[in-house]
Write a protein that holds these residues in place. Structure first.
Motif, PDB file in Angstrom:
ATOM      1  N   MET A 208      -0.956  12.197  -0.133  1.00  0.00           N
ATOM      2  CA  MET A 208      -1.910  11.122   0.128  1.00  0.00           C
ATOM      3  C   MET A 208      -3.318  11.475  -0.325  1.00  0.00           C
ATOM      4  O   MET A 208      -4.049  10.626  -0.849  1.00  0.00           O
ATOM      5  N   ASP A 209      -3.704  12.747  -0.171  1.00  0.00           N
ATOM      6  CA  ASP A 209      -5.048  13.147  -0.577  1.00  0.00           C
ATOM      7  C   ASP A 209      -5.237  13.011  -2.082  1.00  0.00           C
ATOM      8  O   ASP A 209      -6.309  12.608  -2.553  1.00  0.00           O
ATOM      9  N   LEU A 210      -4.196  13.334  -2.858  1.00  0.00           N
ATOM     10  CA  LEU A 210      -4.277  13.187  -4.303  1.00  0.00           C
ATOM     11  C   LEU A 210      -4.489  11.728  -4.682  1.00  0.00           C
ATOM     12  O   LEU A 210      -5.361  11.411  -5.498  1.00  0.00           O
ATOM     13  N   VAL A 211      -3.720  10.835  -4.097  1.00  0.00           N
ATOM     14  CA  VAL A 211      -3.805   9.417  -4.451  1.00  0.00           C
ATOM     15  C   VAL A 211      -5.176   8.847  -4.097  1.00  0.00           C
ATOM     16  O   VAL A 211      -5.747   8.061  -4.853  1.00  0.00           O
ATOM     17  N   ARG A 212      -5.726   9.280  -2.978  1.00  0.00           N
ATOM     18  CA  ARG A 212      -7.092   8.845  -2.629  1.00  0.00           C
ATOM     19  C   ARG A 212      -8.090   9.351  -3.669  1.00  0.00           C
ATOM     20  O   ARG A 212      -8.988   8.621  -4.087  1.00  0.00           O
ATOM     21  N   SER A 213      -7.921  10.592  -4.095  1.00  0.00           N
ATOM     22  CA  SER A 213      -8.870  11.171  -5.051  1.00  0.00           C
ATOM     23  C   SER A 213      -8.802  10.481  -6.407  1.00  0.00           C
ATOM     24  O   SER A 213      -9.770  10.506  -7.170  1.00  0.00           O
ATOM     25  N   LEU A 214      -7.680   9.843  -6.710  1.00  0.00           N
ATOM     26  CA  LEU A 214      -7.523   9.135  -7.976  1.00  0.00           C
ATOM     27  C   LEU A 214      -8.203   7.772  -7.964  1.00  0.00           C
ATOM     28  O   LEU A 214      -8.350   7.145  -9.012  1.00  0.00           O
ATOM     29  N   GLY A 215      -8.580   7.323  -6.767  1.00  0.00           N
ATOM     30  CA  GLY A 215      -9.322   6.070  -6.687  1.00  0.00           C
ATOM     31  C   GLY A 215      -8.655   4.953  -5.922  1.00  0.00           C
ATOM     32  O   GLY A 215      -9.174   3.829  -5.901  1.00  0.00           O
ATOM     33  N   ALA A 216      -7.523   5.220  -5.263  1.00  0.00           N
ATOM     34  CA  ALA A 216      -6.873   4.169  -4.485  1.00  0.00           C
ATOM     35  C   ALA A 216      -7.730   3.800  -3.277  1.00  0.00           C
ATOM     36  O   ALA A 216      -8.199   4.673  -2.549  1.00  0.00           O
ATOM     37  N   ALA A 217      -7.915   2.498  -3.062  1.00  0.00           N
ATOM     38  CA  ALA A 217      -8.685   2.034  -1.907  1.00  0.00           C
ATOM     39  C   ALA A 217      -7.898   2.213  -0.621  1.00  0.00           C
ATOM     40  O   ALA A 217      -8.478   2.431   0.452  1.00  0.00           O
ATOM     41  N   HIS A 218      -6.578   2.127  -0.711  1.00  0.00           N
ATOM     42  CA  HIS A 218      -5.702   2.268   0.452  1.00  0.00           C
ATOM     43  C   HIS A 218      -4.498   3.121   0.050  1.00  0.00           C
ATOM     44  O   HIS A 218      -4.014   3.030  -1.082  1.00  0.00           O
ATOM     45  N   VAL A 219      -4.006   3.926   0.969  1.00  0.00           N
ATOM     46  CA  VAL A 219      -2.846   4.766   0.709  1.00  0.00           C
ATOM     47  C   VAL A 219      -1.861   4.605   1.863  1.00  0.00           C
ATOM     48  O   VAL A 219      -2.235   4.747   3.031  1.00  0.00           O
ATOM     49  N   LEU A 220      -0.603   4.322   1.522  1.00  0.00           N
ATOM     50  CA  LEU A 220       0.458   4.178   2.519  1.00  0.00           C
ATOM     51  C   LEU A 220       1.412   5.368   2.425  1.00  0.00           C
ATOM     52  O   LEU A 220       1.816   5.758   1.334  1.00  0.00           O
ATOM     53  N   ASP A 221       1.749   5.914   3.568  1.00  0.00           N
ATOM     54  CA  ASP A 221       2.731   6.991   3.665  1.00  0.00           C
ATOM     55  C   ASP A 221       4.102   6.350   3.844  1.00  0.00           C
ATOM     56  O   ASP A 221       4.385   5.756   4.881  1.00  0.00           O
ATOM     57  N   TYR A 222       4.957   6.459   2.819  1.00  0.00           N
ATOM     58  CA  TYR A 222       6.228   5.739   2.889  1.00  0.00           C
ATOM     59  C   TYR A 222       7.151   6.270   3.982  1.00  0.00           C
ATOM     60  O   TYR A 222       8.113   5.595   4.371  1.00  0.00           O
ATOM     61  N   THR A 223       6.877   7.472   4.501  1.00  0.00           N
ATOM     62  CA  THR A 223       7.706   7.999   5.584  1.00  0.00           C
ATOM     63  C   THR A 223       7.346   7.362   6.926  1.00  0.00           C
ATOM     64  O   THR A 223       8.099   7.500   7.889  1.00  0.00           O
ATOM     65  N   LYS A 224       6.202   6.684   6.974  1.00  0.00           N
ATOM     66  CA  LYS A 224       5.742   6.108   8.246  1.00  0.00           C
ATOM     67  C   LYS A 224       5.395   4.624   8.159  1.00  0.00           C
ATOM     68  O   LYS A 224       5.365   3.941   9.184  1.00  0.00           O
ATOM     69  N   GLN A 225       5.099   4.127   6.959  1.00  0.00           N
ATOM     70  CA  GLN A 225       4.645   2.753   6.806  1.00  0.00           C
ATOM     71  C   GLN A 225       5.531   1.999   5.820  1.00  0.00           C
ATOM     72  O   GLN A 225       5.988   2.559   4.833  1.00  0.00           O
ATOM     73  N   ASP A 226       5.734   0.710   6.110  1.00  0.00           N
ATOM     74  CA  ASP A 226       6.564  -0.142   5.279  1.00  0.00           C
ATOM     75  C   ASP A 226       5.678  -1.119   4.521  1.00  0.00           C
ATOM     76  O   ASP A 226       5.032  -1.977   5.126  1.00  0.00           O
ATOM     77  N   PHE A 227       5.636  -0.987   3.208  1.00  0.00           N
ATOM     78  CA  PHE A 227       4.768  -1.869   2.412  1.00  0.00           C
ATOM     79  C   PHE A 227       5.209  -3.327   2.481  1.00  0.00           C
ATOM     80  O   PHE A 227       4.434  -4.235   2.176  1.00  0.00           O
ATOM     81  N   ALA A 228       6.467  -3.565   2.883  1.00  0.00           N
ATOM     82  CA  ALA A 228       7.016  -4.918   2.917  1.00  0.00           C
ATOM     83  C   ALA A 228       7.114  -5.474   4.331  1.00  0.00           C
ATOM     84  O   ALA A 228       7.938  -6.345   4.603  1.00  0.00           O
ATOM     85  N   ASP A 229       6.253  -4.987   5.240  1.00  0.00           N
ATOM     86  CA  ASP A 229       6.329  -5.471   6.622  1.00  0.00           C
ATOM     87  C   ASP A 229       5.613  -6.800   6.823  1.00  0.00           C
ATOM     88  O   ASP A 229       5.557  -7.315   7.952  1.00  0.00           O
ATOM     89  N   GLY A 230       5.064  -7.376   5.779  1.00  0.00           N
ATOM     90  CA  GLY A 230       4.403  -8.667   5.872  1.00  0.00           C
ATOM     91  C   GLY A 230       2.923  -8.600   6.188  1.00  0.00           C
ATOM     92  O   GLY A 230       2.242  -9.631   6.207  1.00  0.00           O
ATOM     93  N   THR A 231       2.394  -7.385   6.406  1.00  0.00           N
ATOM     94  CA  THR A 231       0.974  -7.234   6.725  1.00  0.00           C
ATOM     95  C   THR A 231       0.092  -7.605   5.537  1.00  0.00           C
ATOM     96  O   THR A 231      -0.944  -8.260   5.699  1.00  0.00           O
ATOM     97  N   GLU A 232       0.500  -7.175   4.338  1.00  0.00           N
ATOM     98  CA  GLU A 232      -0.271  -7.437   3.131  1.00  0.00           C
ATOM     99  C   GLU A 232       0.635  -8.040   2.054  1.00  0.00           C
ATOM    100  O   GLU A 232       1.843  -7.794   2.028  1.00  0.00           O
TER     101      GLU A 232
END
Length: 354
Positions: A208-232
């Motif tokens: 996650m730290d690498l992805v933030r350093s590359l410029g991502a505004a938001h980072v999701l941990d796939y082991t804990k968060q579901d990108f398809a949960d309807g939140t976004e």
């Protein structure tokens, strides 16, 4: 001085038959006589390749390890053997990405001269020398090393074409990148941000730290968060290393959003992730959302565009580890373990240590 050492020191100019490397001149290369794990890879001394009239002979300083090379080494999915060789690879030397110095040019080559520093795609780049088409090379950005330039071509061109041509990215788009910490993903995050998008990257906890350093505004941990949960909901999803169902991708898209499927390592041994891509293309005409894929190529226009971004500091290659040529099997095992953050480079030392 041996003939191989003399070849390493002496550039060859021109494209006439006399300018070709002598058949007795050999080079070190990684070869494989069969498909399989990293155990099939070994060092050998083989003839230096000859160039066609539209090709360049490159003294390889560094080569990148990409997912396509991994697939060819494994011979999986089996369908790719129809193109690369049924029982074993037609070309026994693996490797596509390269960065190095031009040592000879074919008779029809006009863009490069002996001594130029170049990067791009070649044939059998896990070797001291490799041939490359003029149309698949560009001058190396001066502000990065050969090592960093070598990991750009395949992955960065894939990311660029997935976002621009296939994804039709636009400023203000909300973009989700699955597999944001890998080879293609690490470039996609930076390119999407440069295009004015709001980027969300999906990766494992350790990356996650690498992805933030590359410029991502938001980072999701796939082991804990579901990108398809309807939140976004996202205007564009780039699915690189994930294996979500098409239904889950659609659930995370806006009603008119686009999902571009470029990878995924699950699926049958015969077709792999290609099956999911075909199903996406078949479904797309019947829904409001757009499901597509990309078959990336590496050409002058994209390589020069990427070089410009690198020169400007907008795009930075991420090298996790570098391995010397003789340790390519170890590099492949590390790649296979799924721990790579960004890219792996293979460095090829000459008699001058470069």
């Amino acid at each position: 001085m041996t003939s191989a050492q003399h070849a390493a020191e002496t550039p060859i100019s021109g494209g006439s038959p006399a300018a070709q490397p002598d058949a007795s001149v050999t080079m070190r290369a990684i070869v494989q006589e069969a498909y399989g794990s990293a155990d099939v890879l070994h060092m050998a001394q083989i003839p230096t390749p000859k160039i066609a009239e539209n090709e360049v002979l490159v003294r390889v300083h560094a080569a990148g390890l990409d997912r396509g090379t991994w697939h060819v080494t494994r011979g999986l999915p089996y369908a790719l053997r129809l193109a690369f060789g049924i029982r074993a690879p037609k070309n026994p030397v693996p490797g596509l990405d390269l960065a190095g110095t031009v040592m000879a040019v074919g008779a029809a080559v006009t863009r490069f001269a002996v001594g130029d520093h170049v990067f791009g795609v070649g044939k059998g780049t896990f070797a001291e020398y490799a041939t490359a088409r003029e149309s698949q090379l560009a001058l190396k950005p001066a502000n990065i090393s050969f090592e960093h330039a070598s990991v750009v071509p395949v992955s960065a061109c894939t990311a660029l074409q997935a976002l621009r041509a296939a994804g039709q990215i636009a400023p203000g788009h909300k973009v989700l990148i699955l597999g944001a910490s890998g080879g293609v993903g690490s470039y996609a995050v930076q390119l999407a941000k440069a295009a004015g998008a709001e980027v969300t990257g999906v990766c494992s906890t350790a990356k996650m730290d690498l992805v933030r350093s590359l410029g991502a505004a938001h980072v999701l941990d796939y082991t804990k968060q579901d990108f398809a949960d309807g939140t976004e909901h996202y205007d564009l999803i780039l699915d690189i290393a994930g294996n979500p169902t098409l239904a889950r991708l659609r659930r995370a898209l806006t009603p008119a959003g686009t999902a571009v499927i470029t990878g995924g390592e699950e699926g049958g041994s015969w077709t792999g992730s290609i099956d999911r891509q075909f199903r996406a293309l078949a479904l797309s005409p019947f829904i409001s959302q757009r499901l597509t894929t990309v078959m990336a190529t590496q050409g002058v226009a994209d390589l020069e565009y990427l070089a410009g971004l690198i020169d400007a500091g907008t795009l930075t290659p991420t090298v996790d580890r570098s391995y010397p040529l003789e340790q390519v099997p170890e590099a492949m095992r590390y790649f296979d373990a799924g721990k790579v953050r960004g890219k792996i480079a293979v460095t090829i030392k000459g008699i001058h240590g470069s």
